[in-house]
Design a protein around this motif. Structure first.
Motif, mmCIF file in Angstrom:
data_model
loop_
_atom_site.group_PDB
_atom_site.id
_atom_site.type_symbol
_atom_site.label_atom_id
_atom_site.label_comp_id
_atom_site.label_asym_id
_atom_site.label_seq_id
_atom_site.Cartn_x
_atom_site.Cartn_y
_atom_site.Cartn_z
ATOM 1 N N SER A 190 0.997 -1.168 0.005
ATOM 2 C CA SER A 190 -0.110 0.145 -0.041
ATOM 3 C C SER A 190 0.960 1.078 -0.087
ATOM 4 O O SER A 190 1.774 1.360 1.082
ATOM 5 C CB SER A 190 -1.001 0.098 1.468
ATOM 6 O OG SER A 190 -1.454 1.249 1.677
ATOM 7 N N THR A 200 1.153 5.484 -0.322
ATOM 8 C CA THR A 200 0.457 6.659 -0.183
ATOM 9 C C THR A 200 1.664 7.764 -0.436
ATOM 10 O O THR A 200 2.698 7.904 -0.040
ATOM 11 C CB THR A 200 -0.055 6.915 1.218
ATOM 12 O OG1 THR A 200 -1.039 5.959 1.490
ATOM 13 C CG2 THR A 200 -0.648 8.024 1.253
ATOM 14 N N THR A 201 1.368 8.571 -1.471
ATOM 15 C CA THR A 201 2.210 9.697 -1.874
ATOM 16 C C THR A 201 1.612 10.935 -1.059
ATOM 17 O O THR A 201 0.414 11.155 -1.108
ATOM 18 C CB THR A 201 2.357 9.915 -3.448
ATOM 19 O OG1 THR A 201 1.105 10.200 -3.909
ATOM 20 C CG2 THR A 201 2.862 8.881 -3.972
ATOM 21 N N LYS A 252 2.362 15.081 -0.295
ATOM 22 C CA LYS A 252 3.071 16.521 -0.459
ATOM 23 C C LYS A 252 2.931 17.286 0.760
ATOM 24 O O LYS A 252 1.930 17.780 1.381
ATOM 25 C CB LYS A 252 2.130 17.190 -1.680
ATOM 26 C CG LYS A 252 2.989 18.656 -1.802
ATOM 27 C CD LYS A 252 4.280 18.558 -2.331
ATOM 28 C CE LYS A 252 4.849 19.800 -2.951
ATOM 29 N NZ LYS A 252 5.945 19.699 -3.584
ATOM 30 N N GLU A 271 4.796 16.537 -7.476
ATOM 31 C CA GLU A 271 3.653 16.449 -6.967
ATOM 32 C C GLU A 271 3.687 15.876 -5.569
ATOM 33 O O GLU A 271 2.522 15.926 -4.964
ATOM 34 C CB GLU A 271 2.638 15.416 -7.848
ATOM 35 C CG GLU A 271 2.521 15.920 -9.129
ATOM 36 C CD GLU A 271 1.702 17.042 -9.042
ATOM 37 O OE1 GLU A 271 0.696 16.956 -8.348
ATOM 38 O OE2 GLU A 271 2.081 17.882 -10.008
ATOM 39 N N PHE A 272 4.680 15.294 -4.864
ATOM 40 C CA PHE A 272 4.857 14.698 -3.861
ATOM 41 C C PHE A 272 6.177 14.847 -3.032
ATOM 42 O O PHE A 272 7.034 14.832 -4.106
ATOM 43 C CB PHE A 272 4.302 13.233 -3.557
ATOM 44 C CG PHE A 272 4.945 12.216 -4.551
ATOM 45 C CD1 PHE A 272 6.071 11.367 -3.966
ATOM 46 C CD2 PHE A 272 4.353 12.045 -5.725
ATOM 47 C CE1 PHE A 272 6.590 10.636 -4.741
ATOM 48 C CE2 PHE A 272 4.837 10.904 -6.572
ATOM 49 C CZ PHE A 272 6.113 10.172 -5.966
ATOM 50 N N THR A 322 -0.778 17.171 1.940
ATOM 51 C CA THR A 322 -1.825 16.784 1.369
ATOM 52 C C THR A 322 -1.577 15.298 0.605
ATOM 53 O O THR A 322 -0.578 15.245 0.357
ATOM 54 C CB THR A 322 -2.023 17.797 0.083
ATOM 55 O OG1 THR A 322 -2.497 19.080 0.613
ATOM 56 C CG2 THR A 322 -3.231 17.503 -1.119
ATOM 57 N N ILE A 323 -2.514 14.562 0.771
ATOM 58 C CA ILE A 323 -2.247 13.227 0.189
ATOM 59 C C ILE A 323 -2.494 13.232 -1.190
ATOM 60 O O ILE A 323 -3.696 13.875 -1.681
ATOM 61 C CB ILE A 323 -3.240 12.291 0.753
ATOM 62 C CG1 ILE A 323 -2.801 11.984 2.719
ATOM 63 C CG2 ILE A 323 -3.112 10.805 0.065
ATOM 64 C CD1 ILE A 323 -3.852 11.077 3.150
ATOM 65 N N THR A 324 -1.461 13.006 -2.170
ATOM 66 C CA THR A 324 -1.775 13.269 -3.572
ATOM 67 C C THR A 324 -1.899 11.850 -4.271
ATOM 68 O O THR A 324 -2.430 12.013 -5.477
ATOM 69 C CB THR A 324 -0.315 13.745 -4.073
ATOM 70 O OG1 THR A 324 0.667 13.040 -4.005
ATOM 71 C CG2 THR A 324 0.008 15.200 -3.472
ATOM 72 N N GLY A 325 -1.860 10.779 -3.619
ATOM 73 C CA GLY A 325 -2.253 9.422 -4.280
ATOM 74 C C GLY A 325 -2.434 8.443 -3.347
ATOM 75 O O GLY A 325 -1.450 8.413 -2.366
ATOM 76 N N GLU A 326 -2.896 7.295 -3.740
ATOM 77 C CA GLU A 326 -2.956 5.801 -2.860
ATOM 78 C C GLU A 326 -2.958 4.814 -3.865
ATOM 79 O O GLU A 326 -3.564 4.866 -5.039
ATOM 80 C CB GLU A 326 -4.083 5.727 -2.148
ATOM 81 C CG GLU A 326 -4.125 6.884 -0.740
ATOM 82 C CD GLU A 326 -4.969 6.524 0.073
ATOM 83 O OE1 GLU A 326 -4.745 6.035 1.215
ATOM 84 O OE2 GLU A 326 -6.270 7.257 -0.011
ATOM 85 N N TYR A 327 -2.020 3.802 -3.661
ATOM 86 C CA TYR A 327 -1.885 2.783 -4.843
ATOM 87 C C TYR A 327 -1.635 1.494 -4.179
ATOM 88 O O TYR A 327 -1.320 1.419 -2.916
ATOM 89 C CB TYR A 327 -0.522 3.034 -5.638
ATOM 90 C CG TYR A 327 -0.562 4.441 -6.097
ATOM 91 C CD1 TYR A 327 -1.096 4.964 -7.381
ATOM 92 C CD2 TYR A 327 0.085 5.474 -5.377
ATOM 93 C CE1 TYR A 327 -0.930 6.098 -7.923
ATOM 94 C CE2 TYR A 327 0.127 6.777 -5.788
ATOM 95 C CZ TYR A 327 -0.433 6.990 -7.069
ATOM 96 O OH TYR A 327 -0.557 8.256 -7.664
#
Length: 149
Positions: free
Chosen positions: A37, A39-40, A42, A87-88, A136-141
């Motif tokens: 899991s 999480t990116t 910023k 972005e992060f 700020t959370i910029t992505g979750e993968y």
């Protein structure tokens, strides 16, 4: 001249066609059972240490409990050497043995909450209230490792 431009156009069309993949899963590469899991995040300028301080008492501490209980395999934090670009600038990673470990489980929840305790729940809620002010959370993968053969 017309022939030359026609040949040029045909050449451009030939190179513009998408490549057809020749690789086959499990023959040419393996996909791991392990899932991460990712999480990116910023984090605002000059707030990295504040964010890490919060993570230490919340995210890191809870992952230590989950790791001790066998709910996760490992976890990591990655920070960019260039924190104001892109972005992060931080990545939070939790590694699970397989996707089945991501499924909800009352038994796992109860074991975690017993170990984590009400005091840590309260502390985590207080600390995480400040996070929107500094990141700020910029992505979750969900990622699987690919190993080429």
């Amino acid at each position: 001249m017309k022939i030359l431009s026609t040949l040029t156009a045909l050449g451009m069309i030939a190179f513009a066609q998408p490549a057809f993949a020749q690789l086959e899963t499990y023959k040419d590469y393996d996909i791991s059972d392990t899932v991460s899991s990712v999480t990116t995040v910023k984090v605002d300028a000059n707030m990295g240490d504040y964010y890490l301080e919060g993570l230490k008492g919340t995210w890191v501490a809870s992952n230590e409990v989950a790791k001790k209980l066998g709910h996760i395999e490992d976890y990591a934090i990655y920070a960019s050497a260039l924190p104001v670009s892109g972005e992060f600038n931080m990545i939070l990673v939790i590694q699970y043995k397989n996707t089945a470990d991501l499924a909800p489980s009352k038994a796992k929840y109860d074991a975690f909450m017993k170990e984590w305790g009400a005091q840590n729940v309260k502390k985590s809620r207080e600390v995480t209230k400040t996070y929107p002010d500094i990141h700020t959370i910029t992505g979750e993968y969900m990622m699987h490792e690919i190993t080429m053969k």
